[in-house]
Design an enzyme around this catalytic site. Sequence first.
Site, PDB file in Angstrom:
ATOM      1  N   SER A 195      47.090  44.045  36.964  1.00 23.47           N
ATOM      2  CA  SER A 195      46.491  43.357  38.099  1.00 23.47           C
ATOM      3  C   SER A 195      46.280  44.337  39.248  1.00 23.47           C
ATOM      4  O   SER A 195      45.644  45.369  39.059  1.00 23.47           O
ATOM      5  CB  SER A 195      47.372  42.161  38.497  1.00 23.47           C
ATOM      6  OG  SER A 195      46.685  41.283  39.368  1.00 23.47           O
ATOM      7  N   GLU A 314      40.773  35.291  32.066  1.00 19.92           N
ATOM      8  CA  GLU A 314      41.421  35.748  33.297  1.00 19.92           C
ATOM      9  C   GLU A 314      41.349  34.707  34.413  1.00 19.92           C
ATOM     10  O   GLU A 314      42.331  34.431  35.108  1.00 19.92           O
ATOM     11  CB  GLU A 314      40.756  37.037  33.794  1.00 19.92           C
ATOM     12  CG  GLU A 314      40.919  38.236  32.902  1.00 19.92           C
ATOM     13  CD  GLU A 314      42.213  38.999  33.159  1.00 19.92           C
ATOM     14  OE1 GLU A 314      43.035  38.524  33.964  1.00 19.92           O
ATOM     15  OE2 GLU A 314      42.390  40.068  32.554  1.00 19.92           O
ATOM     16  N   HIS A 400      45.052  35.255  33.270  1.00 23.95           N
ATOM     17  CA  HIS A 400      45.518  36.485  33.901  1.00 23.95           C
ATOM     18  C   HIS A 400      47.041  36.555  33.860  1.00 23.95           C
ATOM     19  O   HIS A 400      47.730  35.577  34.142  1.00 23.95           O
ATOM     20  CB  HIS A 400      45.042  36.515  35.352  1.00 23.95           C
ATOM     21  CG  HIS A 400      45.392  37.744  36.108  1.00 23.95           C
ATOM     22  ND1 HIS A 400      44.880  38.976  35.789  1.00 23.95           N
ATOM     23  CD2 HIS A 400      46.209  37.936  37.184  1.00 23.95           C
ATOM     24  CE1 HIS A 400      45.351  39.873  36.636  1.00 23.95           C
ATOM     25  NE2 HIS A 400      46.176  39.275  37.485  1.00 23.95           N
TER      26      HIS A 400
END
Length: 484
Positions: A195, A314, A400
């Site tokens: 991330s 995601e 995600h």
Amino acid sequence: MTTSRNRVVETALGPVRGRERGGIAEFLGIPYAAPPRGAGRFAAPEPHAPWAGVRDATAAGPTAPQAARRLGSIDMSPYFGSGWIRGADYLAVNVWTPRSRADGARGLPVMVFVHGGGYTAGSTSAPLYDGTAFAREGVVLVTVGYRLGVLGFLDLPDAPRNRGLLDVVAALRWVRENIAAFGGDPGAVTLFGQSAGATIVAAVLATPGAAGLFGRAVVQSGSGLGAFSPEQAARVTHAAARELGVGARADAFAALPDERLAEVVPRLSGIDLRTPGAYDPLMGLSPFGVVLEVQPAQAPPAAVDLLLGTTTQEGNLYPSSDGEDALATAARAHPDPHGLLAAYRAAARPGAPDAEVRSAVLGDALFGRGTWALAEAYAAAGRRTFHYEFDWRGALGAAHAVEVPFLFGRTELPGLRGEQGLLGPGTVPGGLAERLRAAWVRFARTGDPGWAPYGTGGRTTMRIGEEWVALSDPRGVERRAWAH
């Protein structure tokens, strides 16, 4: 019952005492730079003073100043930790290594991890980032704490830019100087992150001062197009100065305590960062990020092997931003979201429900587009490049951050399970964690995770789930939609 005992390792600044449990030696909170204090909070990291005697490294240290961060109803505490733990020495690393290597043997591959958290939250103390599973695979695992929010990424005319990134580079220098004492090979370092941490890794790739500190990199759900321009960053700086009632200078911000600098972060959401030449690469989800004149995917590729990829869905982690619909977020951040939506509906996902299309737009804007661009740039330059897509589906699908618990072997953490856990209430597939981690470790050792490289002709992608399937250019339609 597992017993533990002390282990002492000599570093360049002095000896540290860790603990050994089950054949793994663990050292927590070892400083790699001086504590950021006063005006030094807005300076480049400085060397830490040596210490007298043996420094205790058996308990987690302090964390960077930060405000609470939430993502809807999902429990993100396994990722972000328990929040701000006060203390000055938070520019520190944690190290896990097989016991025999802490006793003096040498030569294991080293993996250095940079955590996520939107550049405003997270820490190496989060339970997810325990490096024991990596050490059992014969790796020396290092996790890095760095400055967040205003201290780490507010762009100021009289302060070094990207101080949080400079912290990571300083930690890599500490690794080069000290990791042999923990059994690691300073010439076999892999930098990896997830991330925000992955986008920091991408930016480090484009940082000349980091050249030679690592030979391989892994970018997990990051972006090679994720940096703010100086013009965009200046908008955040002036907004922060207005909120705090100070001048837009480092000396003015340095007069404020950490508490006020952390508390202002949530009040900076909603800034319109679109400019004539750039959309908001973080789609309104964070006012902070790395600030670069040239995006990492457009900079000369570093001389490293690269493994990178995303999860399949995601955007599912971001159904809203502070109550705002994801499509509204995209409309604010992207110059032509409706045209992009039309392209997805017409070409990429025929008949898909609006929620799925919105998720795809948000996920690809945040991570997909920048990952493809970085892969294309490195493959075109002849760098060994490997691409993946993680497709196991938990509470929010293949959202995600869903791959991280598998990678660290921490899928049993209570905060990850149940209705509010990212992995959901069901069972997780046996063997997936071990196979995923084995691929990352193999890449760290050899530069090859175990599947064909990504080339601009074939664009091989390993789709990772209960089954692993090698695909050729599986999302080319979406890549071409973004290109227009």
